[in-house]
Structure formats: structure tokens, C-alpha cells
Design a protein around this motif. Structure first.
Motif, PDB file in Angstrom:
ATOM      1  N   LYS A   1       7.428  83.902  21.001  1.00 40.09           N
ATOM      2  CA  LYS A   1       7.437  83.103  22.224  1.00 40.09           C
ATOM      3  C   LYS A   1       7.744  83.952  23.446  1.00 40.09           C
ATOM      4  CE  LYS A   1       8.936  78.718  20.281  1.00 40.09           C
ATOM      5  NZ  LYS A   1      10.033  77.747  20.252  1.00 40.09           N
ATOM      6  N   GLN A   2       8.575  84.981  23.300  1.00 42.55           N
ATOM      7  CA  GLN A   2       9.030  85.747  24.434  1.00 42.55           C
ATOM      8  C   GLN A   2       8.139  86.931  24.790  1.00 42.55           C
ATOM      9  OE1 GLN A   2      13.029  86.847  23.566  1.00 42.55           O
ATOM     10  NE2 GLN A   2      13.820  84.756  23.780  1.00 42.55           N
TER      11      GLN A   2
ATOM     12  N   ASN B   1      11.058  83.361  17.818  1.00 46.64           N
ATOM     13  CA  ASN B   1      11.537  83.569  19.189  1.00 46.64           C
ATOM     14  C   ASN B   1      10.905  84.804  19.819  1.00 46.64           C
ATOM     15  OD1 ASN B   1      13.106  81.308  19.239  1.00 46.64           O
ATOM     16  ND2 ASN B   1      14.977  82.363  18.645  1.00 46.64           N
TER      17      ASN B   1
END
Length: 98
Positions: free
Chosen positions: A89-90, A86
Motif C-alpha cells: 500500500k505504501q 502495508n
């Protein structure tokens, strides 16, 4: 009212326990699909499995402490992988290019 009889630490060295612990330590805990690849992740995985297993054995006894420890290590490993995925992705993309 019935009480759960918990064995002492000597019970862990008796025949079914020691055989299960050896199988667990040499095969299940080190199995590549269920263990991390990086050294620090492996150390964390082993510590979590050992501490969880020791606590469960101390409270309940029996042979399930090995599998519960492995399950706890796997859960932490999966959560850590998900969190790092995550974060990847961020990451904001930079608009400045050279």
C-alpha cells in the motif's frame, strides 16, 4: 508449595502424546487455511512452530505445547502478511510514465 512436574523427553513418545503429535503433524500443521502457501514461508512456519513447541514442552510439559507452537507459527504468518500488505500500500506511485 507445589511444583509443576515436567516429564522428560521419553514422555513425548507415550500413547496420548504420540497420537496428538501425529494428528498435529499430519493434519493441523499442514492444513491449508492455517499454513502459508510459499515454500520459504512454510519452512519458517514449521521452524517457529517446532522451536516454540519444544521450548514450551521443555518448560511446562503436557499436551498444550503442540497448540502453542501452532499458534506461534500462525501469529508470525499473520504478522508477516500484514507487513507485506502495508508495504504494498505504501509504495509510491511513479509520476514518470513512458
Amino acid at each position: 508449595m507445589g511444583y509443576i512436574q515436567v516429564g522428560d523427553s521419553v514422555d513425548a513418545l507415550r500413547s496420548p502424546f504420540i497420537n496428538a503429535a501425529l494428528f498435529f503433524g499430519f493434519f493441523m500443521l499442514t492444513d491449508p487455511p492455517t499454513s502459508p502457501a510459499k515454500t520459504m514461508d512454510q519452512i519458517l512456519f514449521g521452524v517457529i512452530a517446532a522451536v516454540t513447541g519444544a521450548v514450551i514442552y521443555g518448560i511446562y510439559g503436557g499436551l498444550l505445547y503442540l497448540l502453542i507452537g501452532l499458534l506461534a507459527g500462525n501469529i508470525v504468518h499473520v504478522l508477516k502478511m500484514r507487513l507485506s500488505a502495508n508495504r504494498q500500500k505504501q509504495k509510491p506511485l511513479s509520476t514518470y510514465q513512458r
